[in-house]
Design an enzyme around this catalytic site. Structure first.
Site: not given
Length: 208
Positions: A184-185
């Site tokens: 998700h980064a």
């Protein structure tokens, strides 16, 4: 590969927020219509897997976020992402198979077929510590609505993971469950949805 300047990156805030999570991966599963390609592969007695894997790699290489990886304190973007998949062996165990993304489908079909056959014959479980690839698994025995991956929690684990399930028929159309796990980064639900949408279009093109 090129290094991303995190300070000037539009994802700086999202990257800093998610990068230190114990489990920063998000997972999404979607049923993808594959009628045209599925029927074409069956009629020609060719591998449906190799057909859709070529299109999956095409889309992955078109979406920049799928080519991002975290290496230590750096974020890098690879120019080309290749493939690796689990290959089912005759003794009901598996091996890892590695193959390159080639734009020409016929060339891709030949080299991937050879790679699969080699992996099936190899008695050793060969795992290569490379980052410029996508992790793929196939579960052709069942359709599914979600899946969980085993994962070693370490900084270098930022490779997206795809799982393809058993094709099923609904109202004269064929669908295949596809799961995407992504860091998700490096990307959001928007980018995963973009993959699903583009992938479905390619699997439904009239050329198939």
């Amino acid at each position: 590969m090129i290094e991303i300047n995190i300070d000037n990156w539009e994802r700086k805030a999202q990257y800093n927020f998610f990068k230190d999570f114990d489990d920063p991966f998000m997972g999404t599963t979607s049923n993808i219509e594959c009628s045209q390609m599925y029927m074409k592969a069956k009629e020609s007695n060719e591998s449906f897997f190799i057909h859709y894997m070529h299109k999956a790699l095409q889309v992955i290489n078109e979406i920049p976020e799928f080519r991002l990886r975290i290496l230590g304190e750096k974020v890098v973007q690879y120019p080309i992402i290749n493939g690796t998949t689990t290959v089912f062996k005759h003794d009901k165990t598996f091996n890892f198979c590695y193959f390159k993304y080639i734009k020409n489908f016929n060339d891709f079909y030949i080299q991937t077929t050879n790679a699969i056959e080699l992996a099936q014959k190899n008695e050793l479980l060969v795992s290569k510590p490379m980052q410029d690839l996508i992790h793929v698994s196939v579960i052709p025995w069942r359709s599914f609505t979600s899946i969980k991956h085993p994962r070693i929690f370490k900084d270098s684990d930022s490779i997206p993971k795809l799982v393809f399930g058993k094709v099923f028929k609904t109202e004269e159309k064929y669908f295949m469950p596809v799961s995407v796990d992504a860091h998700h980064a490096l990307m959001d639900g928007y980018h995963v949805s973009e993959f699903f949408n583009k992938f479905e279009v390619l699997l439904s093109e009239k050329q198939y």
